[in-house]
Design an enzyme around this catalytic site. Structure first.
Site, PDB file in Angstrom:
ATOM      1  N   HIS B 109      29.714  45.399  36.310  1.00 19.25           N
ATOM      2  CA  HIS B 109      30.080  44.059  36.768  1.00 19.25           C
ATOM      3  C   HIS B 109      30.950  44.178  38.010  1.00 19.25           C
ATOM      4  O   HIS B 109      30.563  43.797  39.106  1.00 19.25           O
ATOM      5  CB  HIS B 109      30.786  43.318  35.629  1.00 19.25           C
ATOM      6  CG  HIS B 109      31.267  41.960  36.003  1.00 19.25           C
ATOM      7  ND1 HIS B 109      32.508  41.493  35.656  1.00 19.25           N
ATOM      8  CD2 HIS B 109      30.664  40.961  36.699  1.00 19.25           C
ATOM      9  CE1 HIS B 109      32.649  40.257  36.114  1.00 19.25           C
ATOM     10  NE2 HIS B 109      31.545  39.908  36.749  1.00 19.25           N
ATOM     11  N   HIS B 141      36.475  41.896  31.661  1.00 17.56           N
ATOM     12  CA  HIS B 141      35.853  40.592  31.456  1.00 17.56           C
ATOM     13  C   HIS B 141      35.012  40.527  30.185  1.00 17.56           C
ATOM     14  O   HIS B 141      34.245  39.597  30.009  1.00 17.56           O
ATOM     15  CB  HIS B 141      34.971  40.231  32.663  1.00 17.56           C
ATOM     16  CG  HIS B 141      35.702  40.305  33.962  1.00 17.56           C
ATOM     17  ND1 HIS B 141      35.673  41.438  34.756  1.00 17.56           N
ATOM     18  CD2 HIS B 141      36.519  39.426  34.567  1.00 17.56           C
ATOM     19  CE1 HIS B 141      36.435  41.233  35.823  1.00 17.56           C
ATOM     20  NE2 HIS B 141      36.966  40.025  35.735  1.00 17.56           N
TER      21      HIS B 141
END
Lengths: 467, 208, 86
Positions: B109, B141
């Site tokens: 990510h 996250h």
């Protein structure tokens, strides 16, 4: 040797089959060049395809033209079939031509299926795996033969090699043999006359095969070829990632567009799991009916206005295919509840049938009203027909209104998406069809009294014809 | 057709058109024949040039205990990876039980380093999440990578799976890293499937 | 007929020029592969138009100018697009 061609045949609609062959020739040429570089093993398939794409002179061009011409070939074959269906070319004496043509159509779909696997990308291998699963679900005799043919003893390497061999040698040879048979039959029967019949003088105007008709074919081929070239410029291709089980796990497989209709049928909830062989048997049955069409439709009439039932069935067939294919493309991986499927498919068929029969009645006066005179002996009394029709219209109307309100509320509450729009449009159309049906029914009932026709002059003419 | 055209005129015109047509046809053939240049590509064979990954020893079978991860850098010294014995068979797993796997430690990510979470454990940064199978949990996250299925994304914002290290075990029980599977490691042409990018942008680890 | 003759000559010149370009292109970049496709399309369409003129004048009629106009317009479009291709 080759008989001269009448002038009315210099018209693209008569040449859809020839254009399919032109597409096949383009496929053969581009394919043969790519064969010099492609290696049909699971490890080398993707790298060699990538090599063609990036390093071979004109590689990307060859790949793009090959793909788009493949799509064009399938589309042209389908248009050729539907045009021949609507113009009734398959009737006596050309029944065998239709059957040979259907086999060729099958071979064309086979080309699509086998070729799709060869780049060994995530998209193509996942979709082909699903396809092979569906072949296993066909009726036993067909599935054991086909399964063995495409998969052999099992394993990726055998499968890829067999797909490759089918795609480059077996299917082309079969297609060429069938094409020769069809051309021979065409020469012996001649080109079918236009549906409205040919008046004497025009019949005599024929053009020699060389140079006029050959030139026309070359013209069509040149325009078609340049269209394919331009499409490959406007929509450049890029290669999806290589197949690996990890990547494939995150991917919802979908077949290529020409198989989306089967994909969507198979996704209906009643065909899940143990129901899959039933779905595949239904598809097989559909193909068998198509094959045997010349022996099902024995009526010798060829004009569109003389064949209300078959023309309506033909339009419904095309509409359902398009609906299923579009629906399948917007709902990847989602199971369709059987009520939804019945609503959409049944609704499409109902609307088209209503519109079609309405058109035949009002425009062509082909369906005679049964209420014009009293019931003949043995005929159901008019009041029951009326009652039943009103009942059906009322139920349909209530359903349509209810569904429209329901979907409107859904859209407001849950937001817009493709499926809801489709639902809303189809229920609105159903509602409109119910209104049209009511008008037609009232009109038919008015016939004995004539009070409506007195007010609407236009309808007078039609009533005079039918009474 | 205009009257008053003499027969010779018409004949000349026909001949002209015939010649023009033949010439035009030959040009078309020449145009299509230009594709033959594709057939005469002077570069050798269709085999691809495989990116050459070094073979680096990263551990031995006796070093590893179930669910205790080991860190190592491969193929460059700024590319950390995690090596772990899972205790159950996994995709791409090596060793006598097929349960030894290794993945890049960089989340796809935004490049955070994530940690290995054995089944039943919770990460320190998020006690409300409990792993129901061996995973990698990224605290930045919340991406969850499935170590049993080639690093596939089970949850969270990562747009693609985390690259798996290709391992090899020899008879003496030494575990070697011999390559990387796609996608490319984060920070080395992120998002592409070209694993040769993993070999650029840093110093190679020593192959001792 | 004379107008048709001029059109035919122009088309042949166009074909010659485009075929010449085809053989001179670098064959690996995707831009020049698109150019190749456009030039080959120009080549094919010119042939189609010449064949159309020949076929129509073989029988008693003359070629419909509208088709030739449409074809020429299409060719002009293609030529321009090959230049602005990136």
């Amino acid at each position: 040797m080759l008989r001269p061609v009448p002038e009315y045949a210099i018209n693209p609609f008569y040449w859809l089959g020839a254009l399919t062959v032109v597409a096949f020739v383009i496929q053969a040429v581009t394919g043969m060049v790519m064969m010099l570089y492609y290696v049909p093993s699971p490890i080398e398939a993707f790298p060699s395809t990538q090599y063609i794409f990036e390093q071979v002179y004109y590689g990307r061009f060859l790949e793009s033209v090959h793909l788009y011409t493949a799509y064009a070939m399938i589309m042209l074959a389908f248009m050729h079939m539907m045009r021949d269906y609507f113009v009734s070319v398959y009737k006596k004496p050309r029944e065998m031509m239709w059957i040979v043509g259907m086999v060729m159509g099958f071979v064309t779909l086979g080309f699509g299926f086998t070729g799709y696997l060869l780049p060994w990308t995530v998209v193509s291998k996942s979709a082909t795996d699903v396809g092979i699963g569906m072949i296993d679900a066909l009726p036993a005799q067909i599935s054991s033969f086909l399964s063995f043919l495409v998969v052999g003893a099992g394993g990726d390497a055998t499968e890829l090699l067999r797909f490759y061999d089918l795609h480059v040698i077996v299917l082309p040879a079969v297609l060429l043999v069938l094409l020769t048979i069809k051309m021979y039959m065409l020469e012996s029967h001649g080109i079918a006359e236009p549906v409205t019949g040919v008046v004497g003088k025009e019949k005599k105007r024929t053009l020699p095969i060389f140079p006029d008709v050959s030139l026309y074919l070359l013209e069509l081929a040149a325009v078609f070829g340049s269209a394919m070239l331009l499409i490959s410029v406007i929509f450049p291709l890029s290669l999806p990632p290589q197949y690996s089980p990890q990547l494939a796990a995150q991917f919802t497989p979908q077949p290529d567009w020409y198989f989306l209709w089967i994909y969507q049928i198979v996704k209906i909830s009643i065909f899940e799991g143990p129901g899959l062989p039933v779905a595949m048997s239904l598809v097989t049955l559909l193909f068998i009916v198509l094959f045997l069409l010349p022996f099902i439709d024995r009526n010798e009439k060829r004009r569109l206005i003389d064949r209300p039932v078959f023309v309506t069935i033909g339009v419904i067939f095309v509409a359902e295919l398009i609906t299923l294919a579009y629906w399948g493309s917007v709902t990847p991986g989602q199971i369709i509840p059987v009520e939804q499927a019945a609503l959409v498919l049944g609704g499409t068929a109902l609307i088209i049938a209503l519109v079609s029969f309405g058109a035949y009645r009002i425009l062509f006066s082909r369906i005679k009203p049964k209420l014009s005179v009293g019931p003949k002996p043995g005929q159901i009394p008019a009041k029951f027909t009326t009652l039943f029709s009103f009942g059906a219209l009322a139920t349909g109307g209530a359903f349509a209104i209810g569904n429209t309100l329901n979907t409107t509320v859904n859209i407001i509450v849950q937001g817009l998406d493709n499926w809801k729009v489709l639902q809303l449009t189809s229920s609105v159309f159903l509602f409109a069809a119910v209104i049209v049906g009511t008008i037609i029914l009232i009109y038919r009932i008015e016939l004995p009294n004539g009070s409506i026709t007195k007010r609407i002059r236009r309808l007078e003419k039609t009533t005079h014809e039918t009474q | 057709m205009p009257t008053g055209t003499s027969v010779e005129d018409k004949h000349d015109r026909r001949t002209f058109l015939k010649v023009a047509l033949t010439f035009s046809g030959l040009l078309v053939v020449a145009g299509i024949a230009a594709i033959t240049r594709a057939a005469t590509n002077p570069a050798p064979s269709g085999a691809s040039e495989n990116a050459t990954f070094p073979k680096v020893k990263v551990g031995t079978l006796t070093d590893l205990q179930a669910n205790l991860p080991l860190q190592f850098n491969y193929p460059l010294d700024n590319e950390p990876n995690v090596l772990v014995k899972l205790g159950q068979k996994a995709d791409g797993g090596v060793g006598p039980d097929g349960d030894i796997v290794a993945f890049s430690s960089l989340c796809q990510h935004l490049g955070c380093v994530y940690a290995f979470q054995p089944t039943g454990s919770s990460p320190q940064c998020n006690s409300s999440y409990t792993a129901d199978s061996p995973v990698g949990y990224c605290c930045c996250h919340g991406t969850v990578f499935d170590f049993l299925h080639g690093g596939a994304v089970q949850a969270g914002p990562s747009p693609r799976p985390v690259p798996q290290v290709i391992l090899q075990v020899d008879e003496s029980g030494s575990i070697y890293a011999i390559g990387m599977r796609p996608p490319a490691i984060f920070g080395h042409n992120t998002g592409s499937n070209d694993t040769s990018s993993d070999l650029q942008g840093g110093n190679p680890v020593s192959t001792t | 007929m004379k107008r048709n003759d001029i059109v035919v000559v122009l088309l042949i010149i166009l074909q010659l020029a485009s075929t010449n370009f085809l053989w001179g292109l670098d064959a690996t970049s995707s831009v020049s592969q698109s150019r190749f496709a456009i030039f080959l399309a120009i080549d094919l369409l010119s042939f189609a138009m010449i064949a159309y003129v020949f076929r129509k004048t073989h029988t008693v009629e003359s070629a419909y100018r509208s088709w030739l106009l449409i074809g020429s317009f299409g060719l002009a479009l293609l030529l321009i697009s090959s230049l602005i291709l990136s």
